[in-house]
Design a protein around this motif. Structure first.
Motif, PDB file in Angstrom:
ATOM      1  N   THR A 201      45.286  40.926  38.302  1.00  0.00           N
ATOM      2  CA  THR A 201      46.607  40.379  38.202  1.00  0.00           C
ATOM      3  C   THR A 201      46.442  39.786  36.863  1.00  0.00           C
ATOM      4  O   THR A 201      47.674  39.414  36.346  1.00  0.00           O
ATOM      5  CB  THR A 201      46.587  39.339  39.285  1.00  0.00           C
ATOM      6  N   THR A 203      43.977  38.384  33.308  1.00  0.00           N
ATOM      7  CA  THR A 203      42.602  38.101  32.493  1.00  0.00           C
ATOM      8  C   THR A 203      42.529  37.687  31.247  1.00  0.00           C
ATOM      9  O   THR A 203      43.716  37.808  30.405  1.00  0.00           O
ATOM     10  CB  THR A 203      42.237  39.550  32.483  1.00  0.00           C
ATOM     11  N   GLU A 265      40.644  38.306  36.954  1.00  0.00           N
ATOM     12  CA  GLU A 265      41.264  38.063  38.201  1.00  0.00           C
ATOM     13  C   GLU A 265      41.798  39.439  39.122  1.00  0.00           C
ATOM     14  O   GLU A 265      42.549  39.816  38.204  1.00  0.00           O
ATOM     15  CB  GLU A 265      41.890  36.747  38.312  1.00  0.00           C
ATOM     16  N   GLY A 266      41.806  39.503  40.062  1.00  0.00           N
ATOM     17  CA  GLY A 266      42.584  40.334  40.850  1.00  0.00           C
ATOM     18  C   GLY A 266      42.270  40.408  42.252  1.00  0.00           C
ATOM     19  O   GLY A 266      41.829  39.109  42.708  1.00  0.00           O
ATOM     20  N   GLU A 267      42.970  41.257  43.088  1.00  0.00           N
ATOM     21  CA  GLU A 267      42.944  41.231  44.335  1.00  0.00           C
ATOM     22  C   GLU A 267      42.423  42.482  44.949  1.00  0.00           C
ATOM     23  O   GLU A 267      42.626  43.635  44.307  1.00  0.00           O
ATOM     24  CB  GLU A 267      44.267  40.898  45.103  1.00  0.00           C
ATOM     25  N   TYR A 268      41.703  42.742  46.091  1.00  0.00           N
ATOM     26  CA  TYR A 268      41.277  43.779  46.877  1.00  0.00           C
ATOM     27  C   TYR A 268      41.532  43.964  48.344  1.00  0.00           C
ATOM     28  O   TYR A 268      41.677  42.702  49.107  1.00  0.00           O
ATOM     29  CB  TYR A 268      39.760  44.330  46.230  1.00  0.00           C
ATOM     30  N   GLY A 271      44.328  41.674  50.223  1.00  0.00           N
ATOM     31  CA  GLY A 271      44.876  40.681  49.197  1.00  0.00           C
ATOM     32  C   GLY A 271      43.561  39.723  48.930  1.00  0.00           C
ATOM     33  O   GLY A 271      43.926  38.455  48.322  1.00  0.00           O
ATOM     34  N   ILE A 272      42.539  39.950  49.248  1.00  0.00           N
ATOM     35  CA  ILE A 272      41.409  39.023  49.023  1.00  0.00           C
ATOM     36  C   ILE A 272      41.276  38.884  47.382  1.00  0.00           C
ATOM     37  O   ILE A 272      40.919  39.704  46.969  1.00  0.00           O
ATOM     38  CB  ILE A 272      40.008  39.440  49.735  1.00  0.00           C
ATOM     39  N   PRO A 273      40.827  37.487  46.861  1.00  0.00           N
ATOM     40  CA  PRO A 273      40.847  37.263  45.453  1.00  0.00           C
ATOM     41  C   PRO A 273      39.389  37.795  44.920  1.00  0.00           C
ATOM     42  O   PRO A 273      38.404  37.562  45.788  1.00  0.00           O
ATOM     43  CB  PRO A 273      41.226  35.981  45.391  1.00  0.00           C
ATOM     44  N   VAL A 274      39.152  38.364  43.887  1.00  0.00           N
ATOM     45  CA  VAL A 274      37.995  38.352  43.246  1.00  0.00           C
ATOM     46  C   VAL A 274      38.227  38.025  41.650  1.00  0.00           C
ATOM     47  O   VAL A 274      39.164  38.268  41.056  1.00  0.00           O
ATOM     48  CB  VAL A 274      37.745  39.985  43.239  1.00  0.00           C
ATOM     49  N   ARG A 275      37.004  37.716  41.123  1.00  0.00           N
ATOM     50  CA  ARG A 275      37.170  37.304  39.683  1.00  0.00           C
ATOM     51  C   ARG A 275      35.707  37.447  39.259  1.00  0.00           C
ATOM     52  O   ARG A 275      34.615  37.279  39.891  1.00  0.00           O
ATOM     53  CB  ARG A 275      37.251  35.452  39.793  1.00  0.00           C
TER      54      ARG A 275
END
Length: 351
Positions: A201, A203, A265-268, A271-275
């Motif tokens: 989403t 960076t 940063e993103g989602e997997y 829709g769980i966030p990951v950084r």
């Protein structure tokens, strides 16, 4: 032998010349293409141009270690080539006015010098923002029928592609993508995350170093130029995520060392966030060596075959501002290798 001229005897020139000496001593250099008919040890720098009086008139073996260069001496370079006075144009605007001690020697006739030495390839290593000077050297290369590699962010391909194509002279650019620089690593990690189904989403990337190039890109107009190119390149590889990338500070004691910080940063899943947070440390000028050694040999192959202009398949893999930015590094590398394989089996095209 591939006869090469260097424009701008700064830190990258120092790293390149030391690396070429290294391979001539029979020592390995990692990552270069092995499928080309020319070897790294076939490259010979026969001409050099600069405007700083601390370098002009001196042997290359000495000039590459003069201030403001900061690359340490790893190898004793054996070169009696004398650095010639080039044209200044916009090569010392802004903060460069304080850094460069301009030579009072009259500029050389660049195209005549290139012809005299039968230069195959000219490599442009001028500072970011030297648009007029970069265009000048590209035009001089055209006159001398020398291939031109534009390692700088200056817009050369867009302006001169047609002229180089019409004269069957290779033009490769713009803005070199380092072997393992921050932009290359950044896009590689984004591509890995995408391959695992992550929706990236946003960076950002910041770079810190102690080179002259880092110092001058703190000027707003140069910073905006670099940031725009880097951000566009990374954005293309991240399917349109919000991207900010560029130089953030100059730290003199770092010298040629570069510290890059990246956050992705993103989602997997649902829709769980990951950084992802990365601190990456490398040596800035040597990041350019392997791509340049490849590009010099590729330019010579293209010149031998009578192929002119900017080749998207080549530029798309080696540069941040090519005619075409491909969706992934894997795709651009495959297209580049396929193109070279085809070219090397074909007869000369302009006969």
């Amino acid at each position: 032998m591939i006869r090469v001229a260097l424009v701008g005897i700064g830190n990258v020139a120092s790293a390149l010349l030391q690396s070429l000496e290294w391979v001539k001593q029979g020592k390995p250099i990692y990552g270069v293409l092995t499928s080309l008919p020319y070897k790294p040890e076939d490259i010979e720098v026969v001409k050099a141009f600069d405007i700083d009086k601390r370098k002009v008139g001196k042997r290359l073996s000495q000039a590459i270690f003069e201030k403001p260069n900061v690359v340490p001496k790893y190898v004793e370079v054996k070169s009696d080539v004398i650095v010639m006075r080039g044209e200044t144009l916009d090569g010392k605007e802004g903060v460069l006015e304080r850094i460069i001690e301009e030579s009072e020697i009259p500029p050389a006739n660049v195209s005549e010098e290139l012809k005299k030495e039968k230069v195959d390839v000219v490599v442009n290593l001028l500072p970011t923002g030297a648009q007029k000077a970069s265009e000048y050297y590209a035009q001089q290369s055209l006159i001398a029928s020398s291939a031109f590699i534009n390692a700088t962010p200056s817009s050369i391909v867009e302006i001169l592609d047609r002229k180089f194509k019409d004269l069957h002279i290779p033009l490769l650019g713009d803005d070199l993508l380092s072997q393992i620089g921050g932009t290359a690593l950044h896009t590689g990690i984004i591509e890995f995350l995408k391959s695992r189904g992550v929706r990236v989403t946003r960076t950002y990337q910041i770079d810190i170093s102690g080179t002259t190039e880092t110092l001058i890109t703190l000027e707003e107009w140069r910073k905006d130029l670099k940031k725009g190119i880097k951000s566009q390149y990374i954005s293309k590889h991240s399917n349109g995520a919000s991207v900010v990338a560029g130089t953030s500070d100059y730290v003199e004691f770092l010298g040629d060392r570069r510290v890059s910080y990246m956050v992705i940063e993103g989602e997997y899943s649902i829709g769980i966030p990951v950084r992802v947070d990365i601190s990456f440390k490398s040596y800035d000028s040597f990041n350019a060596v392997t791509p340049l050694i490849d590009l010099i040999r590729i330019a010579k192959v293209l010149k031998d075959k009578g192929i002119g202009g900017a080749i998207p398949e080549i530029c798309g893999y080696y540069f941040k501002k090519p005619p075409v930015i491909y969706d992934s590094t894997e795709e651009s590398r495959r297209l580049m290798l396929d193109y070279l394989s085809k070219v090397m089996t074909e007869p000369r095209l302009d006969r």
